[in-house]
Motif scaffolding. Structure first.
Motif, PDB file in Angstrom:
ATOM      1  N   PHE A  16       0.827  -1.211   0.000  1.00  0.00           N
ATOM      2  CA  PHE A  16       0.000   0.000   0.000  1.00  0.00           C
ATOM      3  C   PHE A  16       0.863   1.263   0.000  1.00  0.00           C
ATOM      4  CE2 PHE A  16      -1.937   3.435   2.490  1.00  0.00           C
ATOM      5  CZ  PHE A  16      -3.022   3.724   1.676  1.00  0.00           C
ATOM      6  N   LEU A  17       1.859   1.315   0.892  1.00  0.00           N
ATOM      7  CA  LEU A  17       2.728   2.492   0.961  1.00  0.00           C
ATOM      8  C   LEU A  17       3.529   2.676  -0.331  1.00  0.00           C
ATOM      9  CD1 LEU A  17       4.008   2.328   4.651  1.00  0.00           C
ATOM     10  CD2 LEU A  17       2.394   3.951   3.652  1.00  0.00           C
ATOM     11  N   SER A  18       3.987   1.618  -0.915  1.00  0.00           N
ATOM     12  CA  SER A  18       4.730   1.697  -2.173  1.00  0.00           C
ATOM     13  C   SER A  18       3.860   2.293  -3.269  1.00  0.00           C
ATOM     14  CB  SER A  18       5.219   0.303  -2.576  1.00  0.00           C
ATOM     15  OG  SER A  18       5.822   0.349  -3.838  1.00  0.00           O
ATOM     16  N   ARG A  19       2.624   1.818  -3.374  1.00  0.00           N
ATOM     17  CA  ARG A  19       1.711   2.342  -4.397  1.00  0.00           C
ATOM     18  C   ARG A  19       1.332   3.792  -4.102  1.00  0.00           C
ATOM     19  NH1 ARG A  19      -2.294  -2.815  -5.429  1.00  0.00           N
ATOM     20  NH2 ARG A  19      -0.701  -4.157  -6.348  1.00  0.00           N
ATOM     21  N   ALA A  20       1.151   4.138  -2.842  1.00  0.00           N
ATOM     22  CA  ALA A  20       0.802   5.509  -2.471  1.00  0.00           C
ATOM     23  C   ALA A  20       1.941   6.466  -2.843  1.00  0.00           C
ATOM     24  CB  ALA A  20       0.498   5.600  -0.978  1.00  0.00           C
ATOM     25  N   TRP A  21       3.194   6.060  -2.559  1.00  0.00           N
ATOM     26  CA  TRP A  21       4.341   6.898  -2.936  1.00  0.00           C
ATOM     27  C   TRP A  21       4.412   7.079  -4.452  1.00  0.00           C
ATOM     28  CZ3 TRP A  21       7.268  10.199  -0.540  1.00  0.00           C
ATOM     29  CH2 TRP A  21       7.390  10.127   0.843  1.00  0.00           C
ATOM     30  N   LYS A  22       4.205   6.016  -5.202  1.00  0.00           N
ATOM     31  CA  LYS A  22       4.254   6.094  -6.661  1.00  0.00           C
ATOM     32  C   LYS A  22       3.139   7.003  -7.189  1.00  0.00           C
ATOM     33  CE  LYS A  22       6.444   1.620  -7.307  1.00  0.00           C
ATOM     34  NZ  LYS A  22       6.252   0.227  -7.715  1.00  0.00           N
ATOM     35  N   GLY A  24       1.688   9.468  -5.549  1.00  0.00           N
ATOM     36  CA  GLY A  24       2.036  10.835  -5.154  1.00  0.00           C
ATOM     37  C   GLY A  24       3.078  11.435  -6.079  1.00  0.00           C
ATOM     38  N   LEU A  25       4.119  10.649  -6.405  1.00  0.00           N
ATOM     39  CA  LEU A  25       5.150  11.138  -7.319  1.00  0.00           C
ATOM     40  C   LEU A  25       4.580  11.369  -8.716  1.00  0.00           C
ATOM     41  CD1 LEU A  25       8.208   8.995  -6.176  1.00  0.00           C
ATOM     42  CD2 LEU A  25       7.822  11.435  -5.807  1.00  0.00           C
ATOM     43  N   ALA A  26       3.657  10.526  -9.140  1.00  0.00           N
ATOM     44  CA  ALA A  26       3.024  10.720 -10.447  1.00  0.00           C
ATOM     45  C   ALA A  26       2.210  12.019 -10.460  1.00  0.00           C
ATOM     46  CB  ALA A  26       2.135   9.531 -10.783  1.00  0.00           C
ATOM     47  N   LEU A  27       1.484  12.309  -9.376  1.00  0.00           N
ATOM     48  CA  LEU A  27       0.730  13.555  -9.290  1.00  0.00           C
ATOM     49  C   LEU A  27       1.648  14.775  -9.326  1.00  0.00           C
ATOM     50  CD1 LEU A  27      -2.044  12.713  -6.675  1.00  0.00           C
ATOM     51  CD2 LEU A  27      -2.347  13.227  -9.099  1.00  0.00           C
ATOM     52  N   ILE A  28       2.777  14.686  -8.631  1.00  0.00           N
ATOM     53  CA  ILE A  28       3.750  15.791  -8.646  1.00  0.00           C
ATOM     54  C   ILE A  28       4.298  15.988 -10.056  1.00  0.00           C
ATOM     55  CG2 ILE A  28       6.028  16.503  -7.834  1.00  0.00           C
ATOM     56  CD1 ILE A  28       5.283  15.258  -5.109  1.00  0.00           C
ATOM     57  N   ALA A  29       4.588  14.899 -10.757  1.00  0.00           N
ATOM     58  CA  ALA A  29       5.097  14.988 -12.129  1.00  0.00           C
ATOM     59  C   ALA A  29       4.059  15.617 -13.059  1.00  0.00           C
ATOM     60  CB  ALA A  29       5.506  13.605 -12.634  1.00  0.00           C
ATOM     61  N   VAL A  30       2.797  15.227 -12.897  1.00  0.00           N
ATOM     62  CA  VAL A  30       1.729  15.800 -13.728  1.00  0.00           C
ATOM     63  C   VAL A  30       1.572  17.290 -13.439  1.00  0.00           C
ATOM     64  CG1 VAL A  30      -0.772  15.796 -14.108  1.00  0.00           C
ATOM     65  CG2 VAL A  30       0.495  13.645 -14.090  1.00  0.00           C
ATOM     66  N   ALA A  31       1.588  17.674 -12.171  1.00  0.00           N
ATOM     67  CA  ALA A  31       1.458  19.088 -11.806  1.00  0.00           C
ATOM     68  C   ALA A  31       2.638  19.892 -12.341  1.00  0.00           C
ATOM     69  CB  ALA A  31       1.344  19.232 -10.294  1.00  0.00           C
ATOM     70  N   GLY A  32       3.844  19.353 -12.240  1.00  0.00           N
ATOM     71  CA  GLY A  32       5.027  20.033 -12.764  1.00  0.00           C
ATOM     72  C   GLY A  32       4.961  20.197 -14.269  1.00  0.00           C
ATOM     73  N   SER A  33       4.508  19.168 -14.969  1.00  0.00           N
ATOM     74  CA  SER A  33       4.375  19.247 -16.426  1.00  0.00           C
ATOM     75  C   SER A  33       3.321  20.279 -16.810  1.00  0.00           C
ATOM     76  CB  SER A  33       3.987  17.881 -17.003  1.00  0.00           C
ATOM     77  OG  SER A  33       4.981  16.931 -16.730  1.00  0.00           O
ATOM     78  N   TRP A  34       2.190  20.265 -16.109  1.00  0.00           N
ATOM     79  CA  TRP A  34       1.123  21.218 -16.389  1.00  0.00           C
ATOM     80  C   TRP A  34       1.627  22.653 -16.219  1.00  0.00           C
ATOM     81  CZ3 TRP A  34      -4.022  20.328 -17.715  1.00  0.00           C
ATOM     82  CH2 TRP A  34      -4.834  21.448 -17.708  1.00  0.00           C
ATOM     83  N   THR A  35       2.343  22.922 -15.134  1.00  0.00           N
ATOM     84  CA  THR A  35       2.869  24.256 -14.863  1.00  0.00           C
ATOM     85  C   THR A  35       3.883  24.661 -15.927  1.00  0.00           C
ATOM     86  OG1 THR A  35       2.523  23.923 -12.499  1.00  0.00           O
ATOM     87  CG2 THR A  35       4.024  25.681 -13.139  1.00  0.00           C
ATOM     88  N   THR A  36       4.757  23.735 -16.307  1.00  0.00           N
ATOM     89  CA  THR A  36       5.755  24.034 -17.328  1.00  0.00           C
ATOM     90  C   THR A  36       5.084  24.363 -18.654  1.00  0.00           C
ATOM     91  OG1 THR A  36       7.345  22.582 -16.233  1.00  0.00           O
ATOM     92  CG2 THR A  36       7.763  23.123 -18.545  1.00  0.00           C
ATOM     93  N   LEU A  37       4.110  23.589 -19.047  1.00  0.00           N
ATOM     94  CA  LEU A  37       3.401  23.865 -20.294  1.00  0.00           C
ATOM     95  C   LEU A  37       2.656  25.192 -20.225  1.00  0.00           C
ATOM     96  CD1 LEU A  37       2.005  20.332 -21.195  1.00  0.00           C
ATOM     97  CD2 LEU A  37       3.831  21.590 -22.347  1.00  0.00           C
ATOM     98  N   ASP A  38       2.086  25.512 -19.082  1.00  0.00           N
ATOM     99  CA  ASP A  38       1.369  26.763 -18.910  1.00  0.00           C
ATOM    100  C   ASP A  38       2.316  27.955 -19.049  1.00  0.00           C
ATOM    101  OD1 ASP A  38      -1.161  27.824 -18.552  1.00  0.00           O
ATOM    102  OD2 ASP A  38      -0.839  28.180 -16.418  1.00  0.00           O
TER     103      ASP A  38
END
Length: 172
Positions: A16-22, A24-38
């Motif tokens: 569970f913790l392994s999947r939660a960390w993955k 969370g990191l995926a959400l951070i990557a998506v947010a970073g990509s969205w901000t960069t594109l913006d």
């Protein structure tokens, strides 16, 4: 009693913790990509350097009309709308319209310009710079990203001598 079966619905704490960390990191990557594109996305420029919807065509007369957003004056020269940048070509001071002399005057160093922005006196190396102007129906648009340098001294296209005393206090 413990259940050691590895059914898909049975998840241990470590999994569970392994999947939660993955996740969370995926959400951070998506947010970073969205901000960069913006940030990198090109947008239509507005304000100085872009196109300004300046005034109604009927508002522009031979008396210069100041347009704050475009940092320019609109005036009619031989029936054509002209946008003169408020910036003095000498050292960049703001040039003001003087109603009493019917000239543009630079209060910093005393350059004077006629209503067409052509230099009459002072240290300015050329006339006031102009912006491109377009008429969209009854609206005048000023393209502050397209600058045309003013004419050299001595090339006056209109003959309108000063009508009174200057406003800046400099001798003309």
């Amino acid at each position: 009693m413990t259940n050691n079966s590895n059914t898909p619905t049975d998840m241990g704490r470590r999994t569970f913790l392994s999947r939660a960390w993955k996740a969370g990191l995926a959400l951070i990557a998506v947010a970073g990509s969205w901000t960069t594109l913006d940030i990198l996305r090109s947008i239509r420029s507005s304000g100085l350097g872009g196109i300004i919807r300046a005034a109604q065509a009927t508002d522009v007369t031979e008396v210069p009309l100041y347009i704050r957003g475009a940092q320019s004056y609109l005036t009619l020269i031989d029936g054509e709308v002209v946008a003169l940048w408020q910036r003095c070509p000498h050292l960049g001071c703001r040039v003001a319209w003087c109603d009493s002399s019917r000239e543009f005057e630079c209060a910093c160093h005393g350059s004077t310009f006629n209503r067409a922005g052509e230099v009459r006196s002072g240290p300015s190396p050329r006339g006031m710079d102009r912006f491109a102007v377009a008429a969209d129906a009854d609206i005048i648009e000023v393209d502050t990203g397209t600058v045309t340098e003013g004419a050299p001294p001595g090339s006056e296209s209109i003959d309108e001598p000063p009508t009174g005393a200057g406003c800046s206090g400099h001798a003309t």
